[in-house]
Design a protein around this motif. Structure first.
Motif, short mmCIF file in Angstrom:
data_model
loop_
_atom_site.label_atom_id
_atom_site.label_comp_id
_atom_site.label_asym_id
_atom_site.label_seq_id
_atom_site.Cartn_x
_atom_site.Cartn_y
_atom_site.Cartn_z
N LEU A 185 -27.44 30.17 97.80
CA LEU A 185 -26.31 29.07 97.79
C LEU A 185 -25.14 30.08 96.71
O LEU A 185 -26.25 30.51 95.27
CB LEU A 185 -26.65 28.20 97.30
N LYS A 232 -25.36 27.82 108.72
CA LYS A 232 -24.69 28.00 107.70
C LYS A 232 -23.89 26.66 106.91
O LYS A 232 -23.80 26.13 106.45
CB LYS A 232 -23.87 29.52 107.09
N LYS A 245 -24.93 23.86 104.49
CA LYS A 245 -23.61 23.59 102.83
C LYS A 245 -23.48 22.14 103.22
O LYS A 245 -23.74 21.49 101.65
CB LYS A 245 -22.65 24.56 102.82
N VAL A 298 -22.89 29.54 101.91
CA VAL A 298 -24.35 29.98 101.95
C VAL A 298 -24.05 31.29 102.50
O VAL A 298 -23.83 31.78 103.75
CB VAL A 298 -25.33 28.88 103.49
#
Length: 181
Positions: free
Chosen positions: A110, A154, A158, A173
């Motif tokens: 992250l 993703k 997120k 991400v």
């Protein structure tokens, strides 16, 4: 003796003529060399000046192209400037499937907005892992096997992780490993 004096005078005159002839030849050679240097310099100047004007035109057009490329590269490098990274342990989850047992093994990193977000993530790490596992296990193989599907995944990760964060924010991400079997 008179004859010897005349011969000496004749010899001296011949030496003076040969010396003056040598000096004249030397002066002519020097003048010719100077002329060759001047002419060569002028020719080189005009050839280079002509190429320079052509090169300037080419340079100006290439400068415009370079400026356009550099502006797009600046945008790309701004997008590539990665902030602090918070790595998560690898995930192995069963994928949603009706007939086959498929699983996904992936590693996620992250990108956080600031280093101050890291202590908060450390405190809620189990909740973050739970969110990731729930989202990953709700996906089918066709949903996440394409590039577009991975991008959607993703964004979903997120959004859901940012929902449980109080202070910081997840910027991106990254999948550092992604295997479907």
């Amino acid at each position: 003796m008179a004859e010897e004096k005349k011969e000496e005078q004749n010899g001296e005159k011949e030496e003076q003529k040969s010396n003056s002839g040598n000096k004249l030849i030397l002066i002519i050679i020097i003048v010719l060399l100077l002329l060759l240097l001047i002419i060569g310099g002028l020719v080189a100047y005009f050839l280079l000046a002509d190429n320079t004007s052509q090169n300037e035109t080419v340079q100006q057009s290439s400068d415009k192209k370079i400026e356009q490329k550099s502006s797009s590269v600046k945008k790309d490098t701004e997008a590539l400037e990665i902030g602090p990274i918070y790595p998560l342990d690898p995930f192995t989850v069963n994928l949603k499937s009706t007939n086959n047992t498929r699983y996904l093994k992936c590693t996620i990193n992250l990108e956080i907005d600031s280093p101050d977000t890291q202590p908060e993530l450390d405190k809620i790490k189990p909740a973050v892992r739970d969110v990731v596992i729930r989202i990953l296990s709700s996906k089918t193989t066709p949903e996440i096997s394409t590039a577009k599907g991975k991008e959607k995944l993703k964004e979903e990760l997120k959004k859901n992780i940012n929902a449980i964060l109080a202070k910081g924010e997840i910027k991106h991400v990254y999948f550092t490993a992604f295997v479907i079997q």
